[in-house]
Design a protein around this motif. Structure first.
Motif, PDB file in Angstrom:
ATOM      1  N   LYS A   1       3.089   2.150  -2.042  1.00 58.48           N
ATOM      2  CA  LYS A   1       3.497   2.672  -3.352  1.00 58.48           C
ATOM      3  C   LYS A   1       2.451   3.593  -3.957  1.00 58.48           C
ATOM      4  CE  LYS A   1       1.956  -1.418  -5.747  1.00 58.48           C
ATOM      5  NZ  LYS A   1       2.438  -2.773  -5.787  1.00 58.48           N
ATOM      6  N   PHE A   2       1.270   3.671  -3.353  1.00 59.38           N
ATOM      7  CA  PHE A   2       0.221   4.526  -3.907  1.00 59.38           C
ATOM      8  C   PHE A   2       0.207   5.873  -3.207  1.00 59.38           C
ATOM      9  CE2 PHE A   2      -1.649   0.196  -4.568  1.00 59.38           C
ATOM     10  CZ  PHE A   2      -1.322   0.150  -5.901  1.00 59.38           C
ATOM     11  N   ASN A   3      -0.337   6.862  -3.910  1.00 53.46           N
ATOM     12  CA  ASN A   3      -0.345   8.231  -3.375  1.00 53.46           C
ATOM     13  C   ASN A   3      -1.227   8.320  -2.133  1.00 53.46           C
ATOM     14  OD1 ASN A   3       1.215   8.942  -5.503  1.00 53.46           O
ATOM     15  ND2 ASN A   3      -0.435   9.806  -6.705  1.00 53.46           N
ATOM     16  N   THR A   4      -0.737   9.019  -1.151  1.00 53.85           N
ATOM     17  CA  THR A   4      -1.481   9.201   0.092  1.00 53.85           C
ATOM     18  C   THR A   4      -1.416  10.666   0.484  1.00 53.85           C
ATOM     19  OG1 THR A   4      -0.692   7.037   0.747  1.00 53.85           O
ATOM     20  CG2 THR A   4      -1.729   8.342   2.441  1.00 53.85           C
ATOM     21  N   TYR A   5      -2.535  11.208   0.905  1.00 51.44           N
ATOM     22  CA  TYR A   5      -2.491  12.554   1.466  1.00 51.44           C
ATOM     23  C   TYR A   5      -2.971  12.486   2.903  1.00 51.44           C
ATOM     24  CZ  TYR A   5      -7.560  13.164   1.121  1.00 51.44           C
ATOM     25  OH  TYR A   5      -8.915  13.045   1.272  1.00 51.44           O
TER      26      TYR A   5
ATOM     27  N   TRP B   1      -5.788  -1.198  -1.549  1.00 56.70           N
ATOM     28  CA  TRP B   1      -4.542  -1.263  -2.322  1.00 56.70           C
ATOM     29  C   TRP B   1      -4.480  -2.528  -3.157  1.00 56.70           C
ATOM     30  CZ3 TRP B   1      -0.938  -5.135  -1.603  1.00 56.70           C
ATOM     31  CH2 TRP B   1      -0.996  -5.861  -0.409  1.00 56.70           C
TER      32      TRP B   1
ATOM     33  N   HIS C   1      -6.669  -1.857  -6.143  1.00 56.56           N
ATOM     34  CA  HIS C   1      -6.009  -0.911  -7.044  1.00 56.56           C
ATOM     35  C   HIS C   1      -4.895  -1.599  -7.824  1.00 56.56           C
ATOM     36  CE1 HIS C   1      -5.863   3.195  -8.310  1.00 56.56           C
ATOM     37  NE2 HIS C   1      -4.572   3.295  -8.105  1.00 56.56           N
ATOM     38  N   ASN C   2      -4.271  -2.602  -7.201  1.00 52.32           N
ATOM     39  CA  ASN C   2      -3.263  -3.393  -7.917  1.00 52.32           C
ATOM     40  C   ASN C   2      -3.894  -4.164  -9.059  1.00 52.32           C
ATOM     41  OD1 ASN C   2      -0.749  -2.953  -6.917  1.00 52.32           O
ATOM     42  ND2 ASN C   2      -0.822  -4.546  -5.365  1.00 52.32           N
TER      43      ASN C   2
ATOM     44  N   TYR D   1       0.818  -1.214   0.000  1.00 51.99           N
ATOM     45  CA  TYR D   1       0.000   0.000   0.000  1.00 51.99           C
ATOM     46  C   TYR D   1       0.849   1.260   0.000  1.00 51.99           C
ATOM     47  CZ  TYR D   1       1.136  -0.179   4.939  1.00 51.99           C
ATOM     48  OH  TYR D   1       1.817  -0.235   6.113  1.00 51.99           O
TER      49      TYR D   1
ATOM     50  N   GLU E   1      -3.240   7.254 -10.344  1.00 50.09           N
ATOM     51  CA  GLU E   1      -2.542   8.135  -9.404  1.00 50.09           C
ATOM     52  C   GLU E   1      -3.478   8.839  -8.436  1.00 50.09           C
ATOM     53  OE1 GLU E   1       0.790  10.377 -11.279  1.00 50.09           O
ATOM     54  OE2 GLU E   1       0.200   9.136 -12.966  1.00 50.09           O
ATOM     55  N   ILE E   2      -4.594   8.213  -8.124  1.00 50.20           N
ATOM     56  CA  ILE E   2      -5.475   8.785  -7.112  1.00 50.20           C
ATOM     57  C   ILE E   2      -4.778   8.737  -5.754  1.00 50.20           C
ATOM     58  CG2 ILE E   2      -7.678   8.306  -8.212  1.00 50.20           C
ATOM     59  CD1 ILE E   2      -7.809   5.765  -6.495  1.00 50.20           C
ATOM     60  N   ALA E   3      -5.211   9.580  -4.832  1.00 49.85           N
ATOM     61  CA  ALA E   3      -4.620   9.604  -3.487  1.00 49.85           C
ATOM     62  C   ALA E   3      -5.716   9.340  -2.461  1.00 49.85           C
ATOM     63  CB  ALA E   3      -3.972  10.955  -3.223  1.00 49.85           C
TER      64      ALA E   3
ATOM     65  N   TRP F   1      -5.642   3.230   2.418  1.00 55.93           N
ATOM     66  CA  TRP F   1      -5.232   2.186   1.468  1.00 55.93           C
ATOM     67  C   TRP F   1      -5.276   0.819   2.122  1.00 55.93           C
ATOM     68  CZ3 TRP F   1      -5.443   2.704  -3.453  1.00 55.93           C
ATOM     69  CH2 TRP F   1      -5.074   3.880  -4.096  1.00 55.93           C
ATOM     70  N   ARG F   2      -4.913   0.754   3.399  1.00 58.29           N
ATOM     71  CA  ARG F   2      -4.879  -0.563   4.036  1.00 58.29           C
ATOM     72  C   ARG F   2      -6.060  -0.802   4.954  1.00 58.29           C
ATOM     73  NH1 ARG F   2      -1.317   0.680   8.901  1.00 58.29           N
ATOM     74  NH2 ARG F   2      -0.977   2.884   8.561  1.00 58.29           N
TER      75      ARG F   2
END
Lengths: 192, 178
Positions: A163-167, B92, B95-96, A161, B63-65, B71-72
């Motif tokens: 490797k993805f963009n996080t804000y 995540w 998304h993979n 997780y 490339e969404i944030a 994510w987890r």
């Protein structure tokens, strides 16, 4: 009384550590110095010159606040907390976000580690806030040139997780953890 | 009728195409914006019974944030219908597998569940990168404004700018710059 205790503690510490570390220094031993050599006739003169900080010219300070005294720890003075002058970040009143890497990068070492409070000269709350925002920026991969050498610089090459963009939301920094429903239930059961 | 009014009227009654760049955008926030364009809620003639929705093309959905630890922590539930057929896929992991799925599901969930929803979703095009087919791209007439600013990485800012940026913190005298 507290001063006496501190003195005694430091004396004891020095007596123990004096065998391994040098405690006496004639000059400020950590100063940034440049060594210059020049010849005056037959004499060779070698001198160490303290370098000025590269930041002094660009420094921004609020107009009504006295210049910062980072060497003097404000917590040691006897002023009550209401009379203490605000730290420079409080006085500036900037709304810093974790994406403002140009500001946050001033508070870190070259390995991306947050500097301690005695060096930054911030108040306790600002130190915590900026420290958290530095770690947010690092997790979001915004300061990858200020990282330890063994870290994975490119955020897209991180694992799972990461490797993805996080804000991040800055309002969560001082937010207290909400009690879960089950915990609240236990609390009530104990009260009765 | 003035020329500007005529264009406005044309844009209202035509099915116009919008583009949305998902780079560093929260899909759950942007879904509420995309939804309005898909359903035609930005038009003065909007009515649920009137088919006035537009087409939205989402690009860079890879490339969404997501916020914080979403994510987890966020899980997507699926059930096959058989006993023991439940499965939870983390964001995540999803998304993979398919970088367009999170934004698709977010828009789908942002709309109310009625018979129109599936047809409205047909008007949403999502592309993981910037490669959009030419026949799709030439229809686009409008760009939807992004919700969040795309953050700039420190190593992408020119060194001169970093050096000359106003400084807040001053090193104490006895500090060794590492």
């Amino acid at each position: 009384m507290a001063g006496l205790v501190r003195l005694g503690y430091s004396l004891a510490k020095k007596s123990i550590l004096s065998t391994t570390t040098r405690v006496i220094s004639t000059t400020n031993q950590l100063n940034i110095k440049e060594i210059r050599e020049r010849t005056e006739g037959t004499n060779l003169v070698i001198e160490g010159v303290t370098l000025p900080s590269p930041r002094t010219e660009l420094l921004v300070r609020p107009p009504n606040v006295t210049p910062p005294l980072p060497n003097i720890d404000l917590s040691l003075t006897k002023l009550p907390s209401s009379e203490k002058p605000p730290c420079y970040m409080c006085a500036l009143g900037l709304d810093v976000k974790h994406t403002d890497v140009l500001i946050l990068s001033q508070f870190v070492r070259s390995d991306g580690c947050m500097l301690p409070k005695r060096i930054t000269g911030l108040c306790k709350r600002q130190q915590k806030k900026i420290g958290k925002m530095v770690s947010m920026a690092q997790k979001a991969g915004l300061m990858i040139n200020l990282t330890p050498s063994n870290s994975k610089k490119d955020p897209t090459k991180r694992k799972d997780y990461k490797k993805f963009n996080t804000y991040f939301d800055e309002t969560t920094i001082f937010k207290k953890r909400e009690m879960r429903w089950t915990e609240r239930f236990k609390f009530r059961a104990n009260a009765k | 009728m003035s020329a500007a009014k005529r264009v406005q009227q044309w844009a209202t009654f035509a099915r116009s195409w919008h583009i949305f760049d998902c780079k560093w955008q929260d899909p759950y926030e942007s879904a509420h914006v995309i939804k309005k364009y898909l359903m035609g809620m930005h038009k003065p003639i909007y009515h649920p019974m009137n088919d006035c929705g537009d087409v939205v093309v989402c690009i860079n959905s890879r490339e969404i944030a997501l916020r914080g630890d979403e994510w987890r922590k966020r899980a997507y539930f699926h059930h096959t219908g058989y006993p023991g057929g439940a499965s939870w896929t983390l964001a995540w992991e999803l998304h993979n597998k398919d970088p367009t799925m999170i934004i698709k599901k977010a828009v789908y969930r942002a709309m109310t569940g009625n018979l129109q929803r599936r047809h409205t979703m047909q008007r949403l095009f999502i592309y993981p990168g910037e490669n959009v087919p030419e026949d799709v791209l030439q229809n686009v007439t409008n760009q939807i404004r992004q919700i969040r600013y795309v953050p700039k990485r420190l190593d992408h800012i020119p060194e001169e700018e970093v050096k000359n940026y106003p400084k807040v913190m001053e090193y104490p005298e006895d500090f060794v710059v590492k």
